[in-house]
Motif scaffolding. Structure first.
Motif, PDB file in Angstrom:
ATOM      1  N   ARG A   9       0.855  -1.187   0.000  1.00  0.00           N
ATOM      2  CA  ARG A   9       0.000   0.000   0.000  1.00  0.00           C
ATOM      3  C   ARG A   9       0.890   1.236   0.000  1.00  0.00           C
ATOM      4  O   ARG A   9       1.903   1.274   0.678  1.00  0.00           O
ATOM      5  CB  ARG A   9      -0.894   0.041   1.234  1.00  0.00           C
ATOM      6  CG  ARG A   9      -1.981  -0.989   1.209  1.00  0.00           C
ATOM      7  CD  ARG A   9      -2.851  -0.841   2.462  1.00  0.00           C
ATOM      8  NE  ARG A   9      -4.000  -1.689   2.355  1.00  0.00           N
ATOM      9  CZ  ARG A   9      -5.196  -1.269   1.930  1.00  0.00           C
ATOM     10  NH1 ARG A   9      -5.377  -0.020   1.607  1.00  0.00           N
ATOM     11  NH2 ARG A   9      -6.196  -2.101   1.851  1.00  0.00           N
ATOM     12  N   GLY A  10       0.495   2.238  -0.749  1.00  0.00           N
ATOM     13  CA  GLY A  10       1.244   3.484  -0.794  1.00  0.00           C
ATOM     14  C   GLY A  10       0.331   4.659  -0.485  1.00  0.00           C
ATOM     15  O   GLY A  10      -0.892   4.518  -0.426  1.00  0.00           O
ATOM     16  N   SER A  11       0.915   5.815  -0.289  1.00  0.00           N
ATOM     17  CA  SER A  11       0.109   6.996   0.003  1.00  0.00           C
ATOM     18  C   SER A  11      -0.484   7.598  -1.272  1.00  0.00           C
ATOM     19  O   SER A  11      -1.538   8.211  -1.239  1.00  0.00           O
ATOM     20  CB  SER A  11       0.952   8.041   0.744  1.00  0.00           C
ATOM     21  OG  SER A  11       2.057   8.415  -0.045  1.00  0.00           O
ATOM     22  N   VAL A  53       7.885  -0.266   4.693  1.00  0.00           N
ATOM     23  CA  VAL A  53       6.609  -0.632   4.088  1.00  0.00           C
ATOM     24  C   VAL A  53       6.424  -2.146   4.218  1.00  0.00           C
ATOM     25  O   VAL A  53       7.363  -2.910   4.014  1.00  0.00           O
ATOM     26  CB  VAL A  53       6.568  -0.220   2.599  1.00  0.00           C
ATOM     27  CG1 VAL A  53       5.361  -0.790   1.892  1.00  0.00           C
ATOM     28  CG2 VAL A  53       6.598   1.287   2.469  1.00  0.00           C
ATOM     29  N   SER A  54       5.231  -2.580   4.566  1.00  0.00           N
ATOM     30  CA  SER A  54       4.933  -4.004   4.634  1.00  0.00           C
ATOM     31  C   SER A  54       4.618  -4.491   3.220  1.00  0.00           C
ATOM     32  O   SER A  54       3.744  -3.945   2.545  1.00  0.00           O
ATOM     33  CB  SER A  54       3.739  -4.247   5.561  1.00  0.00           C
ATOM     34  OG  SER A  54       3.443  -5.613   5.607  1.00  0.00           O
ATOM     35  N   TYR A  82      10.132  -4.556   4.646  1.00  0.00           N
ATOM     36  CA  TYR A  82      11.120  -4.139   3.651  1.00  0.00           C
ATOM     37  C   TYR A  82      11.785  -2.886   4.133  1.00  0.00           C
ATOM     38  O   TYR A  82      11.112  -1.957   4.546  1.00  0.00           O
ATOM     39  CB  TYR A  82      10.428  -3.884   2.301  1.00  0.00           C
ATOM     40  CG  TYR A  82      11.388  -3.473   1.224  1.00  0.00           C
ATOM     41  CD1 TYR A  82      12.077  -4.422   0.511  1.00  0.00           C
ATOM     42  CD2 TYR A  82      11.596  -2.129   0.919  1.00  0.00           C
ATOM     43  CE1 TYR A  82      12.964  -4.038  -0.490  1.00  0.00           C
ATOM     44  CE2 TYR A  82      12.468  -1.758  -0.073  1.00  0.00           C
ATOM     45  CZ  TYR A  82      13.143  -2.716  -0.778  1.00  0.00           C
ATOM     46  OH  TYR A  82      14.023  -2.345  -1.757  1.00  0.00           O
ATOM     47  N   PRO A  83      13.073  -2.727   4.170  1.00  0.00           N
ATOM     48  CA  PRO A  83      14.014  -3.781   3.756  1.00  0.00           C
ATOM     49  C   PRO A  83      14.249  -4.771   4.888  1.00  0.00           C
ATOM     50  O   PRO A  83      14.353  -4.369   6.036  1.00  0.00           O
ATOM     51  CB  PRO A  83      15.290  -3.004   3.452  1.00  0.00           C
ATOM     52  CG  PRO A  83      15.205  -1.786   4.302  1.00  0.00           C
ATOM     53  CD  PRO A  83      13.735  -1.479   4.451  1.00  0.00           C
ATOM     54  N   ALA A  84      14.288  -6.032   4.546  1.00  0.00           N
ATOM     55  CA  ALA A  84      14.557  -7.066   5.533  1.00  0.00           C
ATOM     56  C   ALA A  84      16.041  -7.029   5.883  1.00  0.00           C
ATOM     57  O   ALA A  84      16.880  -6.666   5.074  1.00  0.00           O
ATOM     58  CB  ALA A  84      14.185  -8.436   4.973  1.00  0.00           C
ATOM     59  N   ASP A  85      16.378  -7.417   7.112  1.00  0.00           N
ATOM     60  CA  ASP A  85      17.758  -7.372   7.591  1.00  0.00           C
ATOM     61  C   ASP A  85      18.712  -8.211   6.729  1.00  0.00           C
ATOM     62  O   ASP A  85      19.862  -7.863   6.549  1.00  0.00           O
ATOM     63  CB  ASP A  85      17.842  -7.866   9.035  1.00  0.00           C
ATOM     64  CG  ASP A  85      17.188  -6.890   9.988  1.00  0.00           C
ATOM     65  OD1 ASP A  85      17.063  -5.689   9.631  1.00  0.00           O
ATOM     66  OD2 ASP A  85      16.782  -7.319  11.076  1.00  0.00           O
ATOM     67  N   ASP A  86      18.226  -9.325   6.181  1.00  0.00           N
ATOM     68  CA  ASP A  86      19.123 -10.213   5.436  1.00  0.00           C
ATOM     69  C   ASP A  86      19.209  -9.875   3.956  1.00  0.00           C
ATOM     70  O   ASP A  86      19.744 -10.637   3.186  1.00  0.00           O
ATOM     71  CB  ASP A  86      18.700 -11.671   5.635  1.00  0.00           C
ATOM     72  CG  ASP A  86      17.297 -11.926   5.128  1.00  0.00           C
ATOM     73  OD1 ASP A  86      16.509 -12.502   5.871  1.00  0.00           O
ATOM     74  OD2 ASP A  86      16.995 -11.584   3.985  1.00  0.00           O
TER      75      ASP A  86
END
Length: 88
Positions: A9-11, A53-54, A82-86
């Motif tokens: 989802r975005g604004s 952002v999910s 996002y961004p995921a740590d890995d």
């Protein structure tokens, strides 16, 4: 034909979808896809940042028969931050 869509989802636009991977599977050997191979196309938004952002990943596939109607299938989804740590 298999594909992965990242949805978020975005604004500016409430619902956004970006294909980040697609692949034509012609044999059993072609069906083996490994982790980092799943990001074939970049995940970017031209309007806003995707930081924190999910994102929901959805796997889909369609079957292209020699004749008759094409069939479209979805197999599941996974929500990731996002961004995921890995994601180096």
């Amino acid at each position: 034909f298999v594909f992965v869509v990242a949805e978020y989802r975005g604004s500016v636009h409430r619902r956004n979808g970006v294909v980040i991977f697609d692949h034509i599977i012609e044999s059993e050997k072609d069906s083996i896809i490994k982790g980092r191979d799943l990001i074939k196309y970049p995940l970017v938004d031209e309007v806003e940042s995707l930081k924190d952002v999910s994102i929901q990943l959805k796997l889909g596939y369609d079957v292209h028969p020699l004749f008759g109607p094409m069939q479209l299938f979805g197999t599941g989804q996974r929500v990731i931050p996002y961004p995921a740590d890995d994601m180096g």
